[in-house]
Each structure stands twice: as C-alpha cells, then as structure tokens.
Design an enzyme around this catalytic site. Structure first.
Site, PDB file in Angstrom:
ATOM      1  N   GLU A   3       4.805  -8.935  -3.339  1.00  0.00           N
ATOM      2  CA  GLU A   3       4.655  -7.708  -4.125  1.00  0.00           C
ATOM      3  C   GLU A   3       4.704  -6.570  -3.127  1.00  0.00           C
ATOM      4  O   GLU A   3       3.746  -6.368  -2.380  1.00  0.00           O
ATOM      5  CB  GLU A   3       3.278  -7.665  -4.777  1.00  0.00           C
ATOM      6  CG  GLU A   3       3.026  -8.681  -5.830  1.00  0.00           C
ATOM      7  CD  GLU A   3       1.711  -8.359  -6.548  1.00  0.00           C
ATOM      8  OE1 GLU A   3       0.762  -7.908  -5.908  1.00  0.00           O
ATOM      9  OE2 GLU A   3       1.677  -8.541  -7.757  1.00  0.00           O
ATOM     10  N   ASN A   8      -5.421  -1.277  -0.387  1.00  0.00           N
ATOM     11  CA  ASN A   8      -5.815  -0.391  -1.499  1.00  0.00           C
ATOM     12  C   ASN A   8      -6.645  -1.084  -2.582  1.00  0.00           C
ATOM     13  O   ASN A   8      -7.422  -0.431  -3.273  1.00  0.00           O
ATOM     14  CB  ASN A   8      -4.604   0.344  -2.086  1.00  0.00           C
ATOM     15  CG  ASN A   8      -3.527  -0.570  -2.584  1.00  0.00           C
ATOM     16  OD1 ASN A   8      -3.559  -1.767  -2.318  1.00  0.00           O
ATOM     17  ND2 ASN A   8      -2.574  -0.032  -3.312  1.00  0.00           N
ATOM     18  N   CYS A  34       0.455   1.037  -5.631  1.00  0.00           N
ATOM     19  CA  CYS A  34       1.863   0.626  -5.643  1.00  0.00           C
ATOM     20  C   CYS A  34       2.539   1.171  -6.889  1.00  0.00           C
ATOM     21  O   CYS A  34       3.707   1.551  -6.853  1.00  0.00           O
ATOM     22  CB  CYS A  34       1.978  -0.886  -5.585  1.00  0.00           C
ATOM     23  SG  CYS A  34       1.082  -1.724  -6.890  1.00  0.00           S
TER      24      CYS A  34
END
Ligand code: NAP
Length: 450
Positions: free
Chosen positions: A218, A123, A252
């Site tokens: 992450e 992304n 996210c």
C-alpha cells in the site's frame, strides 16, 4: 528506540518459525477467541497508547484515541470474518471440465503461509499494524512487525496487548530499528514468507528485492477531487477541508489535488477558505486540527513544494507560515501542471487547486499521475459520476465524499505506483493464505443418486 541487530532478527525469525507450526494447529475458534481478547485489552489500554501517539507522531488527542478503538474493532471483526472465510473450502467434481468423467473429487482449503513480515508507516502505527497482524494471525501465520521508527513506542504498547491476551511466545514479535538500516535484512530474510508493507516509494524498492513470496503493498497517492458544475459546494468544500487537512494532510487518502470546473472555482475556493480559517493550529495535546508534521525533513520537503509553486506563479490563499515543524493550512490556487505540487504528495497541510475547463481535463490530470490510490467526484448527476468513476485510473472512487480507507472491511487497493494487491479484512485474510487441494480419485465414475 533500540535497533535490533541481525543476530537478534535471526533469533526472532527462528522463534516465529517454530511457534507458527503449533499455532497453525490451534483450532480456528481458539485463534479467534485470543484475537477477541487482544481487541478488548487494546481498547482497555486506549489512553496510554493514545498518549504515546500524541507524543510520538503529534496526532491530535481525540484522533489518537479513535485510532486505538478503531484498531480494536478491526481485530474483532477480523476474528469473526476469519472464522467464516477460513471455516469453509470448496468441493469440486471433475466432470464439469470437458473430457472428464466424475472420477475426481477435489477438496480445497486455505492454509497459512508461514511468517508474515508487517511494515507499517508512521501515520497510523497502531491501525496499520493491526490491519496486517489480525488477518495474519487468524489465518494461522506467525507475525513479525517492523514498526515505523516514529510510532514504535505506540506499536510496542499495542503488541504488548497481544502478549497480555496470551498468544504463544513467538507467534507475534516486534523488531525495532531504522528501516534504512535493518530493512533490507528483514525484507530479504529467507525466513519471511509474505510481506505486507504500507508506506512510500520504499515499497517499490522492496518489491524488486523480495523473493518469490506474496506481497501486499500500500503505497503513496495523489488523490484527485473532481468538482462538477452541479456539485453541492457546501458538501464539497467541507469534504475537501476534512479530506485534505485531517491529521495535517499526513494521510495516504488525503485529498491531494482539487480539480474544479472554472465556472464554480471562485465560489468553491471562497467556501474552502472560510472553513480553513476556522481550523485550530497548535500542539496535539490541545486537540488542534493542524499539528506539527512528523519530522523537520518532512516540513522542509513541504516547504520546497510550496516555494516551487510560488516561484512559478501560483496564488496563495493564505500567508505561508511555518514555525519549526508546524505549518499553517494553505490553499494554493491557480496551480499549473508545470508545478511540482500538481504531481507530488506533500503529506502536509497544503492543498493545490487546478482550475479545469472540461471534465476530460480533470480525468486526464488524474490519470497522468504515477499514483492511482483513490479519487473523488462531487456532482448531483449519478450517471455522470459513474462514467467519470469508470474513467479514473484509481483503486477506489468516492462519489460525493472525500477519499477514505475505511470502513476497514471495504476492499482497499491502489493501481500503478500506489500498490500491489488489495487490503480490507477479507482480502487480507485471503492474501495471507494459500489454497491447498486434496483430490480423491475414484476407480469408477460416481454420480449422486446414481
Ligand atoms: P516510508 O518512509 O516508506 O516508511 C514506511 C515504513 O517502511 C516504516 O516502517 C519505515 O521504517 C520502513 N522502511 C524504511 N526503509 C525501509 C527499507 N529499506 N526496508 C524496509 N522497510 C523500510 O513511509 P512513511 O513516511 O512512514 O509514510 C508516508 C508514506 O506512506 C506516504 O507516501 C503515504 O502515502 C504512504 N501511506 C500509504 C498508505 C496506503 O494505504 N496506501 C497508508 C498510509 C501511508 P522507519 O520508520 O524506521 O524508516
């Protein structure tokens, strides 16, 4: 996209290892200078890289350009911060610990780890690459990037900017290929001294397989947005629409569940729907707000969550509409905890609303998630906001704004399945170094002015 073979990966690791030895001996100011140069070249190449982002991952043209500029800024900031953070160490004396005289002087400094393996997701293939590359390089590590397959062309152009800046051969390399094919070979490679990964559950599997090396993970999130009765509903609704639907929800830190007090739920839902009606839907080249999601399997997964909610009695505020990978924005009201969308991350332009009768119910829902990335609260009462923020089990809580990763120098971390360690420029530099101590032992205690 070419898939590198294991032999090619071995060659890259060998070259990264020998290049790192010399790179670590390059003066810090010179490392910073090269990073500044790379940042400028990256910004100069904004248009071709942004074009790649538009074509590869269907990011709207304006957002794609913003990603490249933001990445250049991050590289420059990291160069400046690195000079400060790495330019000083500590001096400790022994007589502060019980039983010791002042006979030992301890000097500490931060040393590089060796080879950092960076694996970003699709992304933000440029921004989430440089957020790993810049701290690794300023700290004297060499870096091997495994870009996401979708986003790899953009990432290669970005890496080219570092090569144009004049980084020595082997200091920064890129290994392409599908994660499912070369991922294990890379993450378990004996040459790798640190892994910085951003992505989904794959990160949990990597953490279990990686050896005794520092990990920065992450991972996913199910960021909850709690709306109290006294909230500014105009602010809350516009933040929810921006936070939940930017880049078609493929972030996210997208708002992934709205938890709204019953008494204001109708008004909030109405305001969100008015704003959703104004979003443009179509190709990224036209700068549409909602663009196709990244793959057909992502679109199918999102549809599965939507249909599950429908079958279990949720209220659709818009008609569900899909053409290939393009899904129209959808607000799903009256979601209940037995629906998958109450817990799972759609990574698409669909947003569930759960009506709650107490703040405690909202906090409970947020904390029952296996994720703990960010959360947000809308209220005019700062005292209540602080109490709720403290109760939420997430790495960050935003008060009166949607969750967000930036500015890139803020600490950024997830609790529970959302990650290990903390990012943000300073934390990443520190994480990609190790402390080295040198202790000077004196024959007799020595006191200043003694
Ligand atoms: P993903 O499927 O986990 O992929 C992330 C990266 O891992 C890609 O480069 C992928 O390569 C690679 N990979 C796949 N399998 C691998 C393996 N076995 N070993 C090593 N690497 C492997 O995630 P995504 O679909 O790209 O991104 C969406 C997810 O990322 C969401 O869950 C989102 O929440 C999360 N995310 C988190 C943050 C954060 O900061 N917390 C930020 C952005 C996104 P290939 O592309 O070749 O498969």
């Amino acid at each position: 996209m070419q898939a590198c073979t294991q032999e090619e990966v071995n060659k890259v690791m060998e070259s990264a290892k020998s290049a790192q030895k010399l790179w670590a001996k390059t003066p810090l100011w010179k490392r910073a200078e090269l990073l500044h140069k790379a940042a400028a070249i990256l910004k100069d190449h904004k248009n071709p890289i942004a074009d790649c982002l538009v074509k590869e991952i269907a990011k709207a043209a304006k957002d794609a350009a913003t990603e490249v500029v933001r990445s250049g800024d991050l590289v420059s900031y990291c160069a400046e911060e690195g000079v400060r953070v790495l330019g000083e160490g500590k001096f400790l004396v022994s007589d502060s610990f019980p039983g010791n005289e002042r006979t030992k002087y301890c000097l500490t400094s931060k040393i590089p780890l060796g080879i950092v393996l960076a694996i970003p997701p699709f992304n933000y293939p440029v921004n989430l690459s440089v957020s790993k590359i810049a701290p690794a390089l300023i700290a004297g590590n060499s870096l091997v990037l495994k870009p996401p397959t979708q986003g790899a062309v953009s990432a290669l152009h970005m890496i080219h900017c570092f090569h144009l800046a004049g980084f020595p051969k082997g200091v920064i390399s890129c290994v392409t290929g599908k994660g499912s094919e070369i991922g294990d070979f890379l993450t378990m490679h004996p040459g790798v001294n640190c892994i910085s990964f951003t992505g989904g559950d794959t990160g949990i599997a990597i953490s279990k397989k990686a050896g005794m090396i520092p990990l920065q993970m992450e991972l996913g999130g199910k960021d909850a947005c709690i709306i109290l009765e006294d909230a500014d509903l105009d602010l809350a609704s516009s933040s929810i629409v921006k936070g939940g639907f930017s880049y078609s929800g493929q972030r996210c830190t997208a708002v992934k569940v709205v938890l709204v007090m019953n008494s204001i739920a109708d008004s909030l839902v109405k305001k969100i729907n008015e704003k959703l009606g104004k979003l443009t839907v179509g190709p990224p080249e036209n700068d549409c707000d909602i663009t196709p999601v990244v793959t057909e399997s992502s679109a199918n997964f999102i549809e599965g969550l939507v249909m599950d909610a429908k079958n279990k009695g949720a209220t659709f505020c818009q008609e569900y509409k899909r053409e290939d990978n393009l899904i129209w924005p959808l607000l799903i009201d009256n979601v209940k905890p037995d629906m998958r969308i109450a817990w799972e991350e759609p990574f698409g332009p669909v947003l569930p609303v759960i009506r709650i009768s107490s703040v405690e119910e909202g906090i409970h829902h947020c904390n029952a998630s296996n994720f703990g990335l960010q959360g947000c609260i809308f209220t005019k009462d700062i005292n209540k906001a602080i109490l709720i923020s403290d109760a939420m089990e997430t790495g960050t809580v935003q008060i009166n704004s949607a969750p967000a990763r930036g500015p890139d120098h803020f600490p950024f971390q997830g609790l529970k399945d959302s990650g290990i360690g903390s990012q943000g420029v300073t934390n990443s530099i520190n994480m990609m170094t190790k402390i080295k101590s040198t202790v000077i032992n004196l024959p007799t205690p020595s006191y200043t002015m003694g």
